[in-house]
Design a protein around this motif. Structure first.
Motif, PDB file in Angstrom:
ATOM      1  N   SER A 269     -32.764  40.142 -20.871  1.00 55.49           N
ATOM      2  CA  SER A 269     -33.609  40.395 -19.706  1.00 55.49           C
ATOM      3  C   SER A 269     -34.986  39.739 -19.610  1.00 55.49           C
ATOM      4  N   PHE A 270     -35.480  39.147 -18.729  1.00 51.38           N
ATOM      5  CA  PHE A 270     -37.070  38.868 -18.558  1.00 51.38           C
ATOM      6  C   PHE A 270     -37.853  39.240 -17.724  1.00 51.38           C
ATOM      7  N   ILE A 271     -38.816  39.575 -17.805  1.00 51.26           N
ATOM      8  CA  ILE A 271     -39.530  40.490 -16.805  1.00 51.26           C
ATOM      9  C   ILE A 271     -40.878  39.828 -16.494  1.00 51.26           C
ATOM     10  N   TYR A 272     -41.353  39.449 -15.446  1.00 50.49           N
ATOM     11  CA  TYR A 272     -42.593  38.805 -15.482  1.00 50.49           C
ATOM     12  C   TYR A 272     -43.677  39.260 -14.730  1.00 50.49           C
ATOM     13  N   THR A 273     -44.981  39.229 -15.061  1.00 49.81           N
ATOM     14  CA  THR A 273     -46.020  39.268 -14.251  1.00 49.81           C
ATOM     15  C   THR A 273     -46.670  38.090 -14.022  1.00 49.81           C
ATOM     16  N   MET A 274     -47.018  38.031 -12.536  1.00 46.80           N
ATOM     17  CA  MET A 274     -47.450  36.879 -11.920  1.00 46.80           C
ATOM     18  C   MET A 274     -48.686  36.925 -11.487  1.00 46.80           C
ATOM     19  N   ASP A 275     -49.594  35.685 -11.528  1.00 46.30           N
ATOM     20  CA  ASP A 275     -50.984  35.620 -11.062  1.00 46.30           C
ATOM     21  C   ASP A 275     -51.112  34.996  -9.564  1.00 46.30           C
ATOM     22  N   ARG A 276     -52.114  34.843  -9.046  1.00 44.29           N
ATOM     23  CA  ARG A 276     -52.414  34.656  -7.516  1.00 44.29           C
ATOM     24  C   ARG A 276     -51.881  33.213  -7.416  1.00 44.29           C
ATOM     25  N   ASN A 277     -51.677  32.266  -8.347  1.00 44.95           N
ATOM     26  CA  ASN A 277     -51.348  30.896  -8.201  1.00 44.95           C
ATOM     27  C   ASN A 277     -49.613  30.946  -8.459  1.00 44.95           C
ATOM     28  N   LYS A 278     -48.914  32.036  -8.691  1.00 49.48           N
ATOM     29  CA  LYS A 278     -47.558  32.259  -8.730  1.00 49.48           C
ATOM     30  C   LYS A 278     -47.108  31.629  -9.682  1.00 49.48           C
ATOM     31  N   ASN A 279     -47.829  31.737 -10.984  1.00 48.31           N
ATOM     32  CA  ASN A 279     -47.364  31.291 -12.424  1.00 48.31           C
ATOM     33  C   ASN A 279     -47.485  32.727 -13.071  1.00 48.31           C
ATOM     34  N   ASP A 298     -52.086  32.645 -21.406  1.00 45.92           N
ATOM     35  CA  ASP A 298     -53.611  32.445 -20.912  1.00 45.92           C
ATOM     36  C   ASP A 298     -53.334  30.955 -20.190  1.00 45.92           C
ATOM     37  N   ILE A 299     -53.710  30.888 -18.927  1.00 47.34           N
ATOM     38  CA  ILE A 299     -53.794  29.563 -18.224  1.00 47.34           C
ATOM     39  C   ILE A 299     -55.165  29.270 -17.685  1.00 47.34           C
ATOM     40  N   LYS A 300     -55.532  28.128 -17.922  1.00 48.26           N
ATOM     41  CA  LYS A 300     -56.952  27.710 -17.488  1.00 48.26           C
ATOM     42  C   LYS A 300     -56.429  26.626 -16.382  1.00 48.26           C
ATOM     43  N   TYR A 301     -57.099  26.711 -15.214  1.00 49.10           N
ATOM     44  CA  TYR A 301     -56.896  26.076 -13.988  1.00 49.10           C
ATOM     45  C   TYR A 301     -57.746  24.771 -13.914  1.00 49.10           C
TER      46      TYR A 301
END
Length: 303
Positions: A269-279, A298-301
């Motif tokens: 199973s895969f459990i996700y935590t999302m950021d405010r950009n829905k990624n 680590d996402i840079k926008y």
């Protein structure tokens, strides 16, 4: 002599009969977009994957040691992958740099791999013929004579000719190796691969020939691809076992493994935590409810 041989090969590729009927190749090989990395929009500048082994203390689970090579992917303004940096699993220093230059109108891709000091490791040139449904891939390397220290640049190592036969649902693969000294073809092999959705000529090409610089992300993307198609959501294995791939909110959520007795043996199973950009920015992978990996993104926008 080497250039003359290349012209002959290019002409042969151009006049091959179109085996694929009405279906035509679209896009380019090894061309990835933000969508291939489960990103919602093309407003991402870069994304960095760090995979950790879980550290379990009682009911508390935290990040332990780094469990895979770190991969950092960069995107252009259109959302295409243009660069990748792979970091060593032990030192976390740069292991290899990879860059891609695309020209969809001309049907070409140039992929370049260099070491941390900028030394060429390999350059692969892809040429798509949209009329004949073929891809010609030619790999070059710098060859060093260790007895003299002399380096011969841009030596053709091998070429691959891929042809899509849509009617037979096959991909024909011909690989030719060249002699380092005179550029003459030294060995050749020909094979066929089955092609069923969601797989395409391009994805088969990557599966069979692309170097694997890291394992977790490669494995995750393979499972996500299978989960995206009705043909491969239930994957039957020759020994009577099977896998079932499930998605939730367009993300890979579960992989179920059944034994030859048709009984459920394991659930990934895969459990996700999302950021405010829905990624998603963190993923916990579990095997039968026991954490096996913790993955940080680590996402840079783009501004």
């Amino acid at each position: 002599m080497r250039n003359f041989g290349f012209k002959i090969i290019m002409m042969m590729a151009a006049i091959l009969p179109a085996l694929a009927g009405e279906a035509k190749l679209k896009g380019l090989p090894v061309m990835k977009t933000y969508k291939n990395y489960s990103l919602v929009k093309k407003n991402v500048e870069s994304i960095k994957y760090t995979v950790y082994a879980p550290k379990v203390e009682g009911e508390t689970v935290t990040k332990g040691e780094i469990a895979d090579f770190i991969a950092e992917i960069f995107f252009d303004e259109k959302g295409y992958r243009v660069k990748e940096i792979v970091y060593n699993i032990e030192t976390q220093k740069v292991d290899v740099n990879i860059s891609w230059v695309y020209d969809e109108k001309a049907g070409t891709v140039i992929e370049t791999r260099t070491d941390p000091k900028g030394k060429l490791l390999a350059r692969t040139e892809y040429l798509v013929n949209y009329k004949t449904n073929t891809v010609l891939a030619r790999r070059y390397q710098d060859i060093e004579d260790y007895s003299t220290g002399i380096i011969t640049p841009n030596v053709l190592i091998h070429e691959e000719l891929w042809t899509e036969d849509a009617k037979r649902k096959k991909v024909i693969f011909k690989k030719t190796y060249f002699d380092f000294n005179d550029g003459v073809a030294a060995k050749q092999s020909i094979s066929e691969e089955n092609m069923e959705k969601p797989y395409t000529l391009y994805s088969i090409l990557e599966d069979l020939t692309m170097p694997i610089d890291y394992t977790w992300l490669y494995d995750y993307n393979t499972k996500a691809l299978k989960a995206s198609s009705g043909n491969t959501k239930k994957e039957l294995i020759f020994d009577g076992t099977r896998y079932e791939y499930k998605t939730k909110s367009k993300l890979l959520s579960q992989v179920l493994y059944y034994g030859s007795d048709k009984k459920l043996k394991n659930i990934t199973s895969f459990i996700y935590t999302m950021d405010r950009n829905k990624n998603w920015t963190e993923l916990i992978q579990k095997e039968d409810d026991k954490p096996s990996f913790i993955v940080q993104r680590d996402i840079k926008y783009k501004l």
